[in-house]
Motif scaffolding. Structure first.
Motif, PDB file in Angstrom:
ATOM      1  N   ASP A 196       0.835  -1.218   0.000  1.00 31.85           N
ATOM      2  CA  ASP A 196       0.000   0.000   0.000  1.00 31.85           C
ATOM      3  C   ASP A 196       0.862   1.259   0.000  1.00 31.85           C
ATOM      4  O   ASP A 196       0.629   2.184  -0.768  1.00 31.85           O
ATOM      5  CB  ASP A 196      -0.926   0.021   1.223  1.00 31.85           C
ATOM      6  CG  ASP A 196      -2.111  -0.923   1.038  1.00 31.85           C
ATOM      7  OD1 ASP A 196      -2.340  -1.331  -0.121  1.00 31.85           O
ATOM      8  OD2 ASP A 196      -2.780  -1.246   2.044  1.00 31.85           O
ATOM      9  N   GLU A 197       1.845   1.250   0.887  1.00 35.33           N
ATOM     10  CA  GLU A 197       2.761   2.401   0.944  1.00 35.33           C
ATOM     11  C   GLU A 197       3.515   2.565  -0.366  1.00 35.33           C
ATOM     12  O   GLU A 197       3.737   3.671  -0.835  1.00 35.33           O
ATOM     13  CB  GLU A 197       3.768   2.231   2.098  1.00 35.33           C
ATOM     14  CG  GLU A 197       3.156   2.433   3.466  1.00 35.33           C
ATOM     15  CD  GLU A 197       4.086   1.992   4.594  1.00 35.33           C
ATOM     16  OE1 GLU A 197       4.073   2.628   5.651  1.00 35.33           O
ATOM     17  OE2 GLU A 197       4.823   0.990   4.404  1.00 35.33           O
ATOM     18  N   HIS A 199       2.501   1.785  -3.334  1.00 31.51           N
ATOM     19  CA  HIS A 199       1.637   2.383  -4.353  1.00 31.51           C
ATOM     20  C   HIS A 199       1.458   3.884  -4.139  1.00 31.51           C
ATOM     21  O   HIS A 199       1.160   4.615  -5.084  1.00 31.51           O
ATOM     22  CB  HIS A 199       0.281   1.673  -4.402  1.00 31.51           C
ATOM     23  CG  HIS A 199       0.361   0.343  -5.087  1.00 31.51           C
ATOM     24  ND1 HIS A 199       0.989   0.174  -6.309  1.00 31.51           N
ATOM     25  CD2 HIS A 199      -0.070  -0.888  -4.715  1.00 31.51           C
ATOM     26  CE1 HIS A 199       0.920  -1.114  -6.650  1.00 31.51           C
ATOM     27  NE2 HIS A 199       0.297  -1.772  -5.694  1.00 31.51           N
ATOM     28  N   LYS A 200       1.614   4.320  -2.890  1.00 28.85           N
ATOM     29  CA  LYS A 200       1.480   5.753  -2.612  1.00 28.85           C
ATOM     30  C   LYS A 200       2.789   6.503  -2.860  1.00 28.85           C
ATOM     31  O   LYS A 200       2.775   7.720  -3.054  1.00 28.85           O
ATOM     32  CB  LYS A 200       1.022   5.960  -1.169  1.00 28.85           C
ATOM     33  CG  LYS A 200      -0.473   5.641  -0.996  1.00 28.85           C
ATOM     34  CD  LYS A 200      -0.870   5.768   0.469  1.00 28.85           C
ATOM     35  CE  LYS A 200      -2.112   4.950   0.761  1.00 28.85           C
ATOM     36  NZ  LYS A 200      -2.069   4.339   2.104  1.00 28.85           N
TER      37      LYS A 200
END
Lengths: 427, 198, 298
Positions: A196-197, A199-200
């Motif tokens: 998730d991180e 992708h950010k």
């Protein structure tokens, strides 16, 4: 000045003959020494035999060959008027197992080739744990593959109309656990953050783990400027996660198979392949460009088809595939049929084409079937696109990318950003 | 051991008597007391050997199948014989049996094939004739393997071979044939070989 | 540097797809295991010597592992015939291991030219010239590819000096004494002669129509499983007999039959015995075996 260099180990053997001018690589002749005759071996055999023989082209991407050969048979059957359709379950299983193989191959490339070669370029002794990481990650992801395909390497579980396996939820859960484990490995070791991180994260510099190590070294070697080729890309395989098409300054989805031409090269057992007489790059970078992956497009805007962009695309694909694989398993409906074709027709005439996206790019199998037997079989591998010496008109993709390198070490690193596979190149 | 042999012999004599009566008078018309009478046994004693007429009927078919199977097995084991010669010998064995022990072939044609309702359960499908079928299978497989016979489905070959022989035995039983059954052996063996050869 | 007392392994590739190398790399303890040896050369592992060193220098070697099919001339690496190199190392090695079907019998790649391409010591089932030279130290690990544990365990057994019994083709009996059918979850369907009706089902046996060679293929695949989790027959794919000298036979997905009877019998079973049992088993229709194992609710 001409200098010969032997590529060996994981990739099989290739010989590069460098032509230096003013201290820079001016041209490279790439030759793959041995032809094994898989296409000849298939002649006069039952069409189904291709599902067993063609994976033996390659110990690394055997599964891609299986999927390409089953697609070629299915395409031939359809054209012969036999209704071929796959259930979502069969499609997802094939997508899953193929993705496992791509991910496994990327791990091997990263930990056994790319990282060690860069360290070598930097004159640093490589840490021992790279081979351990390659071994652990690739072993576990092919284990997930084998749950459905029976074994890796050299499974033959994809059959016309679907797949031969009929998994239970319990099998799926076991595969999910393995994908989770490998995902955890990626988060802990490869990127040093959660997916998730990742992708950010908007900048390469935010990424940690082994990926930070490689980008640090690539920055030092100025790889954002090195390894640039024609900036032309093609993706031929149809998959839910990829977009087939062409990129040459602008996008085009209108691909005609008739424009693909194979050509023999002297000095090498490998044939070169072109689209409309031009060399195109295939593989993870091509796929990222065609699918308009923001992350890669961003990098591409800045650094074009440099070694940096290419390396990044392969690693980014590894991460995206793991997420995709989880969703395939989560949505797998075991109640659907595994195989819809009740019986292979006994004697039929057909000519079919099967294309898949393999770890290194688009893989094409073509077969002409008469009386249920193979008359002619032709295989065009991804490395034929990327690693040929080129045509009379222009140098091959990798040759173009190596031009201007200051040393053999640097040039061979650039060469390896394409992920070499000699056994595929000369079937 | 001795008692067992004695019991076996008794069993066989019941089977032989029943075989004759079944093929002479028909399956339904023959009763256990008829059989008992023919061999001088009490009806009750017969039931010590066979619990019912149906079971007796099943045992008989197993028995005839074994007898025929044993003969074909002897032929199969003669490795020097050509496939044509083997066919000749099988036809000979079958016709000899149809002539010398017509009750066996009659039983097969008139009882086994006509009263399928009796041959169920433990005698389902072809289990009771397995002794004979196995040998025919081996004959066919050997014939294909050595290149003499054309490969095909077992039943298409079996039907041609056994249907032919059964048909001739039936015609013979009905006294329709103008000549003795054995006079046809050469031609029939020749025909079968030509029909099945590679 | 202290002189290593570890056994020296040299892994040489000839006409190959690298499948055995990659199979072995999937061994869960690959790295730990290989650390017990001194790796002179290996296609994946870092080694002290390069391929050119191997080819040009006469290095010491205890265990020679060869992968891929061989031809006397025409398969060169760095301008040297790989067959000659393999033979010169085989002469000094204490053990010669042919890993995979290609290096053992010739395998898939032999089919390209059966006149000149073969295994290191056998051409199909026929021992060749090299066999006479190396038979005393030869161990065959055919398979396409060889299972990672076959390779790993053999190396460990050599290391720990355990007894290694071999069959006629020099295959270790502890692996090849079994047949691939042993441990197959479909064996009940084999016993009761219930065919697979189509691909993609958990039920049914693949021996009668779909070419499964497991009952007469020497291998313990269904005992130890592939990648620790599965096997071909477990996922409804027939066994293709890849540990045998006649691999790959033609018509791999079809059972060779003689008038409808399987042409090859389970290992060591006479045709008459097989047909007798078959005839009986086929006569019974076992309801459970003709129904799906699991019926999921809609």
């Amino acid at each position: 000045m001409k200098v010969k260099y032997l590529i060996e180990k994981i990739e099989g053997e290739a010989e590069l003959e460098f032509d230096f001018k003013n201290g820079l690589v001016d041209n490279v002749n790439i030759s793959f020494p041995f032809y094994r005759g898989i296409e000849e071996i298939l002649k006069d055999r039952d069409v189904m035999d291709a599902l067993v023989i063609t994976p033996r082209v390659c110990g690394i991407c055997n599964h891609a060959h299986l999927i390409a050969s089953v697609r070629a048979i299915e395409n031939g059957l359809s054209k012969a008027g036999i209704n071929i359709y796959l259930t979502q379950k069969a499609i997802s299983l094939r997508e899953f197992t193929l993705s496992c193989e791509i991910v496994h191959s990327h791990f091997k490339w990263f930990y056994l080739v790319a990282l060690p070669q860069l360290l070598n370029l930097d004159g640093i002794k490589k840490p021992d744990n790279y081979i351990l990481k390659a071994s652990w990650a690739s072993t576990n992801i092919v284990k997930a593959l084998a749950i459905f395909s029976g074994q890796w390497p050299h499974a033959s579980y994809a059959v016309p109309g679907g797949v031969s396996c009929d998994p239970t939820y319990e099998d799926i859960i076991q595969a999910e656990a393995l994908v989770d484990e490998v995902t955890r490995f990626v988060e802990n070791e490869l990127i040093g953050m959660s997916i998730d991180e990742y992708h950010k994260a908007k900048e390469i510099s935010n990424i940690k783990g082994d990926m930070a190590t490689i980008f640090g070294m690539m920055a030092k070697q100025n790889m954002k400027e090195k390894g640039k080729s024609y900036d032309r890309f093609v993706v031929l395989g149809e998959h839910p996660i990829f977009q087939s098409g062409l990129y040459n300054k602008k996008y085009s989805n209108d691909i005609s198979f008739a424009h693909i031409k194979e050509q023999t090269q002297h000095n090498s057992k490998a044939k070169s392949v072109t689209y409309k007489d031009m060399c195109y790059e295939v593989g993870p970078l091509a796929r990222a460009i065609l699918v308009k992956n923001d992350f890669i497009l961003n990098l591409h805007d800045k650094y074009k088809d440099s070694a940096l962009t290419r390396v990044y695309a392969r690693l980014d694909e590894t991460i995206r595939l793991l997420v995709y694989m989880k969703s395939l398993l989560a949505n797998l409906n075991v109640k659907e049929l595994s195989c819809t074709l009740a019986k292979m027709p006994k004697a039929f005439e057909a000519s079919g084409v099967g294309i898949v996206e393999a770890a290194r790019g688009s893989l094409i199998h073509q077969s002409i079937i008469k009386d249920g037997k193979i008359q002619k079989y032709n295989i065009i591998t991804p490395t034929q696109w990327n690693l040929s010496s080129g045509t009379q008109k222009e140098a091959g993709v990798a040759v173009q990318a190596m031009k201007g390198s200051v040393s053999i070490k640097e040039a061979t690193f650039v060469f390896r950003t394409f992920d070499v596979c000699s056994v595929c190149t000369t079937q | 051991m001795k008692a067992e042999t004695k019991r076996g012999k008794k069993k066989e004599s019941i089977i032989k008597a029943a075989l004759t009566l079944f093929s002479l008078n028909g399956f339904h018309k023959t009763t256990i007391p008829d059989i008992a009478r023919r061999i001088g046994m009490s009806t009750g004693n017969i039931y010590n050997y066979f619990a019912s007429k149906d079971i007796l009927a099943q045992e008989i078919i197993k028995y005839t199948s074994e007898v025929l199977g044993t003969e074909i097995r002897k032929i199969n084991q003669q490795e020097t014989l050509s496939t044509h010669e083997k066919i000749h010998k099988i036809v000979e064995v079958y016709f000899t049996m149809a002539t010398k022990k017509p009750e066996m072939i009659e039983y097969f044609l008139r009882v086994y094939l006509s009263h399928r309702e009796v041959f169920v359960g433990e005698c389902d499908k072809m289990i009771c004739v397995a002794g004979f079928i196995t040998e025919i299978m081996i004959f066919f497989a050997d014939g294909v393997e050595c290149g003499d016979l054309r490969d095909q489905d077992f039943f298409s070959a079996f039907g041609l071979f056994m249907g032919y022989l059964g048909g001739m035995a039936f015609l013979n039983g009905e006294a329709i044939l103008p000549r003795a059954l054995e006079d046809y052996i050469d031609d029939i063996a020749y025909n079968i070989y030509n029909a099945l050869k590679a | 540097m202290a002189k290593s007392t570890k056994l020296k392994i040299l892994w040489l590739q000839s006409i190959t797809c690298n499948g055995n190398t990659h199979s072995f790399f999937s061994h869960p303890d690959f790295v730990t295991l290989m650390q017990k040896f001194e790796v002179i050369y290996h296609p994946l592992l870092d080694s002290v010597y390069s391929l050119e060193n191997v080819i040009n220098k006469k290095l010491a070697c205890d265990i020679l592992v060869v992968e891929g099919a061989f031809r006397e001339t025409g398969m060169q690496k760095a301008n040297q015939e790989i067959y000659a190199i393999a033979k010169s190392y085989a002469k000094k090695a204490k053990h010669v291991i042919t890993v995979g079907n290609c290096s053992t019998f010739g395998g898939v790649f032999r089919l390209y030219d059966t006149e000149s391409i073969g295994g290191f010591c056998f051409n199909d089932e026929t021992p060749n010239e090299a066999y006479k030279l190396f038979k005393k130290k030869l161990i065959s690990l055919p398979g396409c590819p060889a299972h990672p544990r076959w390779i790993g365990n053999l190396l460990s057994m050599i290391l720990s000096q355990r007894q290694i019994l071999l069959d006629n083709f020099h295959r270790p009996l502890e692996v090849y004494g079994y047949n691939a059918h042993a441990g197959c979850p479909r064996s009940e369907y084999f016993e009761w002669k219930v065919d697979s009706k189509n691909y993609g089902h958990k039920e049914g046996c693949l021996f009668y129509e779909y070419g499964c060679q497991a009952p007469y293929t020497h291998a313990n695949c269904n005992k130890i499983l592939w990648n620790e989790v599965s096997s071909k027959t477990r996922v409804g794919t027939p066994c293709f007999g890849c540990t045998e000298p006649y691999f790959p036979k033609k018509d791999l997905w079809h059972t060779n039959t003689l008038m409808g009877i399987p042409a090859s019998m389970p290992m060591g079973v006479p045709r008459r015995a097989y047909l007798t049992i078959t005839g009986i088993a086929k006569s019974f229709s076992i309801k459970r075996l003709n129904e799906p194992i699991i019926k999921y609710k809609k």
